[in-house]
Design a protein around this motif. Structure first.
Motif, PDB file in Angstrom:
ATOM      1  N   ALA A 203     -43.656   8.664 -15.398  1.00 17.40           N
ATOM      2  CA  ALA A 203     -42.332   8.264 -15.884  1.00 17.40           C
ATOM      3  C   ALA A 203     -41.950   9.173 -17.049  1.00 17.40           C
ATOM      4  O   ALA A 203     -42.801   9.612 -17.825  1.00 17.40           O
ATOM      5  N   GLN A 204     -40.662   9.468 -17.162  1.00 18.26           N
ATOM      6  CA  GLN A 204     -40.172  10.313 -18.255  1.00 18.26           C
ATOM      7  C   GLN A 204     -39.803   9.398 -19.426  1.00 18.26           C
ATOM      8  O   GLN A 204     -38.785   8.708 -19.400  1.00 18.26           O
ATOM      9  N   VAL A 205     -40.647   9.387 -20.447  1.00 11.56           N
ATOM     10  CA  VAL A 205     -40.490   8.419 -21.539  1.00 11.56           C
ATOM     11  C   VAL A 205     -40.376   9.084 -22.906  1.00 11.56           C
ATOM     12  O   VAL A 205     -40.391   8.394 -23.930  1.00 11.56           O
ATOM     13  N   ASN A 206     -40.262  10.383 -22.931  1.00  8.83           N
ATOM     14  CA  ASN A 206     -40.174  11.079 -24.213  1.00  8.83           C
ATOM     15  C   ASN A 206     -38.947  10.623 -24.992  1.00  8.83           C
ATOM     16  O   ASN A 206     -37.863  10.459 -24.435  1.00  8.83           O
ATOM     17  N   GLY A 207     -39.102  10.377 -26.296  1.00  3.85           N
ATOM     18  CA  GLY A 207     -37.970   9.988 -27.130  1.00  3.85           C
ATOM     19  C   GLY A 207     -38.228   8.720 -27.922  1.00  3.85           C
ATOM     20  O   GLY A 207     -39.363   8.261 -28.056  1.00  3.85           O
ATOM     21  N   VAL A 208     -37.145   8.149 -28.456  1.00  2.00           N
ATOM     22  CA  VAL A 208     -37.227   6.963 -29.315  1.00  2.00           C
ATOM     23  C   VAL A 208     -36.780   5.739 -28.516  1.00  2.00           C
ATOM     24  O   VAL A 208     -35.754   5.762 -27.831  1.00  2.00           O
ATOM     25  N   TRP A 209     -37.543   4.653 -28.673  1.00  2.00           N
ATOM     26  CA  TRP A 209     -37.271   3.402 -27.977  1.00  2.00           C
ATOM     27  C   TRP A 209     -37.176   2.278 -29.008  1.00  2.00           C
ATOM     28  O   TRP A 209     -37.942   2.239 -29.976  1.00  2.00           O
ATOM     29  N   CYS A 210     -36.258   1.344 -28.765  1.00  2.00           N
ATOM     30  CA  CYS A 210     -36.043   0.210 -29.670  1.00  2.00           C
ATOM     31  C   CYS A 210     -36.436  -1.082 -28.974  1.00  2.00           C
ATOM     32  O   CYS A 210     -36.135  -1.282 -27.800  1.00  2.00           O
ATOM     33  N   GLY A 211     -37.097  -1.969 -29.731  1.00  2.49           N
ATOM     34  CA  GLY A 211     -37.481  -3.243 -29.151  1.00  2.49           C
ATOM     35  C   GLY A 211     -37.512  -4.339 -30.185  1.00  2.49           C
ATOM     36  O   GLY A 211     -37.448  -4.093 -31.392  1.00  2.49           O
TER      37      GLY A 211
ATOM     38  N   SER B 128     -46.719  -6.786 -32.472  1.00  2.38           N
ATOM     39  CA  SER B 128     -45.827  -7.618 -31.660  1.00  2.38           C
ATOM     40  C   SER B 128     -46.534  -8.117 -30.405  1.00  2.38           C
ATOM     41  O   SER B 128     -47.371  -7.429 -29.844  1.00  2.38           O
ATOM     42  N   PRO B 129     -46.178  -9.300 -29.962  1.00  2.58           N
ATOM     43  CA  PRO B 129     -46.853  -9.870 -28.793  1.00  2.58           C
ATOM     44  C   PRO B 129     -46.453  -9.165 -27.506  1.00  2.58           C
ATOM     45  O   PRO B 129     -45.413  -8.522 -27.422  1.00  2.58           O
ATOM     46  N   ALA B 130     -47.304  -9.309 -26.509  1.00  2.49           N
ATOM     47  CA  ALA B 130     -46.948  -8.818 -25.190  1.00  2.49           C
ATOM     48  C   ALA B 130     -45.661  -9.507 -24.743  1.00  2.49           C
ATOM     49  O   ALA B 130     -45.407 -10.660 -25.085  1.00  2.49           O
ATOM     50  N   GLY B 131     -44.864  -8.801 -24.004  1.00  2.00           N
ATOM     51  CA  GLY B 131     -43.593  -9.336 -23.545  1.00  2.00           C
ATOM     52  C   GLY B 131     -42.397  -8.680 -24.212  1.00  2.00           C
ATOM     53  O   GLY B 131     -41.272  -8.811 -23.735  1.00  2.00           O
ATOM     54  N   ALA B 132     -42.616  -7.969 -25.316  1.00  2.00           N
ATOM     55  CA  ALA B 132     -41.513  -7.277 -25.980  1.00  2.00           C
ATOM     56  C   ALA B 132     -40.967  -6.200 -25.055  1.00  2.00           C
ATOM     57  O   ALA B 132     -41.709  -5.537 -24.334  1.00  2.00           O
ATOM     58  N   ARG B 133     -39.648  -6.017 -25.085  1.00  2.00           N
ATOM     59  CA  ARG B 133     -39.008  -5.005 -24.250  1.00  2.00           C
ATOM     60  C   ARG B 133     -38.359  -3.952 -25.136  1.00  2.00           C
ATOM     61  O   ARG B 133     -37.786  -4.269 -26.172  1.00  2.00           O
ATOM     62  N   PHE B 134     -38.433  -2.718 -24.679  1.00  2.00           N
ATOM     63  CA  PHE B 134     -37.891  -1.595 -25.414  1.00  2.00           C
ATOM     64  C   PHE B 134     -36.844  -0.894 -24.557  1.00  2.00           C
ATOM     65  O   PHE B 134     -37.034  -0.743 -23.354  1.00  2.00           O
ATOM     66  N   VAL B 135     -35.763  -0.458 -25.191  1.00  2.00           N
ATOM     67  CA  VAL B 135     -34.737   0.341 -24.521  1.00  2.00           C
ATOM     68  C   VAL B 135     -34.552   1.620 -25.318  1.00  2.00           C
ATOM     69  O   VAL B 135     -34.884   1.690 -26.508  1.00  2.00           O
ATOM     70  N   ARG B 136     -34.011   2.645 -24.681  1.00  3.05           N
ATOM     71  CA  ARG B 136     -33.814   3.902 -25.379  1.00  3.05           C
ATOM     72  C   ARG B 136     -32.855   3.736 -26.549  1.00  3.05           C
ATOM     73  O   ARG B 136     -31.839   3.043 -26.448  1.00  3.05           O
ATOM     74  N   ALA B 137     -33.197   4.373 -27.654  1.00  7.16           N
ATOM     75  CA  ALA B 137     -32.417   4.223 -28.869  1.00  7.16           C
ATOM     76  C   ALA B 137     -31.062   4.919 -28.731  1.00  7.16           C
ATOM     77  O   ALA B 137     -30.979   6.025 -28.169  1.00  7.16           O
ATOM     78  N   PRO B 138     -30.007   4.300 -29.249  1.00  8.99           N
ATOM     79  CA  PRO B 138     -28.715   4.999 -29.310  1.00  8.99           C
ATOM     80  C   PRO B 138     -28.769   6.067 -30.398  1.00  8.99           C
ATOM     81  O   PRO B 138     -29.728   6.143 -31.186  1.00  8.99           O
ATOM     82  N   GLU B 139     -27.731   6.874 -30.482  1.00  8.29           N
ATOM     83  CA  GLU B 139     -27.702   7.957 -31.474  1.00  8.29           C
ATOM     84  C   GLU B 139     -27.790   7.409 -32.893  1.00  8.29           C
ATOM     85  O   GLU B 139     -28.303   8.064 -33.796  1.00  8.29           O
ATOM     86  N   SER B 140     -27.285   6.200 -33.094  1.00 10.97           N
ATOM     87  CA  SER B 140     -27.288   5.597 -34.439  1.00 10.97           C
ATOM     88  C   SER B 140     -28.649   5.051 -34.836  1.00 10.97           C
ATOM     89  O   SER B 140     -28.843   4.599 -35.953  1.00 10.97           O
ATOM     90  N   GLY B 141     -29.615   5.050 -33.909  1.00 10.88           N
ATOM     91  CA  GLY B 141     -30.949   4.538 -34.211  1.00 10.88           C
ATOM     92  C   GLY B 141     -31.104   3.091 -33.786  1.00 10.88           C
ATOM     93  O   GLY B 141     -30.186   2.450 -33.285  1.00 10.88           O
ATOM     94  N   CYS B 142     -32.290   2.550 -34.005  1.00 11.48           N
ATOM     95  CA  CYS B 142     -32.584   1.183 -33.590  1.00 11.48           C
ATOM     96  C   CYS B 142     -31.903   0.181 -34.512  1.00 11.48           C
ATOM     97  O   CYS B 142     -32.044   0.266 -35.737  1.00 11.48           O
ATOM     98  N   PRO B 143     -31.165  -0.800 -33.968  1.00 14.08           N
ATOM     99  CA  PRO B 143     -30.507  -1.804 -34.791  1.00 14.08           C
ATOM    100  C   PRO B 143     -31.486  -2.849 -35.303  1.00 14.08           C
ATOM    101  O   PRO B 143     -32.597  -3.011 -34.786  1.00 14.08           O
ATOM    102  N   ALA B 144     -31.063  -3.581 -36.307  1.00 14.39           N
ATOM    103  CA  ALA B 144     -31.862  -4.691 -36.806  1.00 14.39           C
ATOM    104  C   ALA B 144     -31.866  -5.818 -35.785  1.00 14.39           C
ATOM    105  O   ALA B 144     -30.899  -5.976 -35.019  1.00 14.39           O
ATOM    106  N   PRO B 145     -32.932  -6.613 -35.715  1.00 16.98           N
ATOM    107  CA  PRO B 145     -32.997  -7.715 -34.744  1.00 16.98           C
ATOM    108  C   PRO B 145     -31.983  -8.798 -35.065  1.00 16.98           C
ATOM    109  O   PRO B 145     -31.581  -8.969 -36.221  1.00 16.98           O
TER     110      PRO B 145
END
Length: 290
Positions: free
Chosen positions: A191-199, A273-290
């Protein structure tokens, strides 16, 4: 019966240019109609298919299929469906006849087609017996295939994309090379996963930064802006298996890639963080606060 696996005219031209570059007269190889035949014993073909783990649910595409023996063997011995692409019409015609005689014409197809323009997206397995420069020219397309697609190459590798597995087989009657050996290489498309991910997980802001080199990666995981945890690991299709700092652990980290998401299926440290957390690719503005 014993079948031959010939290279196509394109490979003859590659070989001719390579010989000229080495100061060797290419002779008749420079003519488009002069196609060198390379005989591959049945046990090598069988080992290629076994190395790929070919089964009845697979669709195999053989690039430069010659007289069709790999596609036909995959269908007859393993129940797979397959497509062979070859630039020489006579060889394609021979493949069709042989498939019919073997009783696998319903699961096989052969086309007169340039392997560089073939749609590879339906393949779960790719097989190749091509020259190094051809392999490298194909590599960008192979890396874009669906994660988990298996690629097997006979004799030639894919440069710095190291294989996931390999085999060396004795071939006493091999007509090319000084060593009477065949080397088989297997890659599983990562899988192509290079980059920043937010979760998010347990009301925490999580950020995963992945640096990928083919099927190997290193990553840093931060929680609510705290210092990163360093991870090292490898990608097996859609599975990212990592160890903290490269050290052995009873429970390694495990992410599963699903399209545009990474699912944290298992953690190697209960403090994170516990198992079950999901990550999506970060937007240009970076990862938002939860």
């Amino acid at each position: 019966m014993t079948l031959e696996r010939p290279s196509c005219r394109r490979i003859a031209r590659w070989l001719g240019r390579a010989l000229v570059g080495l100061g060797v007269a290419a002779g008749p190889l420079q003519a488009a109609d002069e196609v060198p035949f390379i005989t591959t014993p049945d046990h090598v073909t069988l080992s290629m298919l076994e190395l790929a783990g070919v089964g009845a649910s697979d669709h195999l595409i053989d690039l430069g299929s010659g007289d069709g023996r790999i596609v036909i063997t995959a269908a007859k011995r393993f129940g797979a469906s397959g497509l062979g692409v070859e630039i020489v019409p006579d060889l394609v015609a021979r493949s069709i006849v042989t498939a019919r005689q073997a009783g696998v014409e319903q699961r096989t197809e052969f086309r007169v087609q340039d392997l560089f323009t073939t749609d590879l997206s339906a393949a779960t397995v790719i097989t190749m017996y091509l020259l190094p420069e051809v392999n490298l020219a194909l590599r960008p397309r192979l890396q874009q295939l669906a994660p988990g697609t298996r690629i097997v190459s006979h004799d030639w590798d894919l440069g710095d994309w190291l294989p996931d597995a390999s085999r060396t087989i004795e071939v006493p009657d091999k007509p090319v090379g000084r060593e009477k050996l065949s080397r088989l290489y297997l890659w599983v498309v990562p899988a192509q996963v290079n980059g920043v991910w937010c979760g998010t997980g347990a009301q925490q802001r999580l950020q995963l930064t992945v640096r990928q080199q083919h099927q190997r990666f290193d990553a840093s995981l931060s929680r609510s802006g705290e210092a990163a945890l360093n991870l090292l690991g490898r990608i097996d299709g859609t599975r990212l298996v990592a160890l903290q700092g490269g050290a052995a652990a009873a429970s390694p980290w495990l992410w599963v890639a699903a399209g545009a998401e990474l699912h944290l299926a298992q953690t190697g440290d209960a403090a994170w963080s516990p198992a079950g957390a999901r990550f999506v690719r970060a937007p240009e503005s970076g990862c938002p606060a939860p």
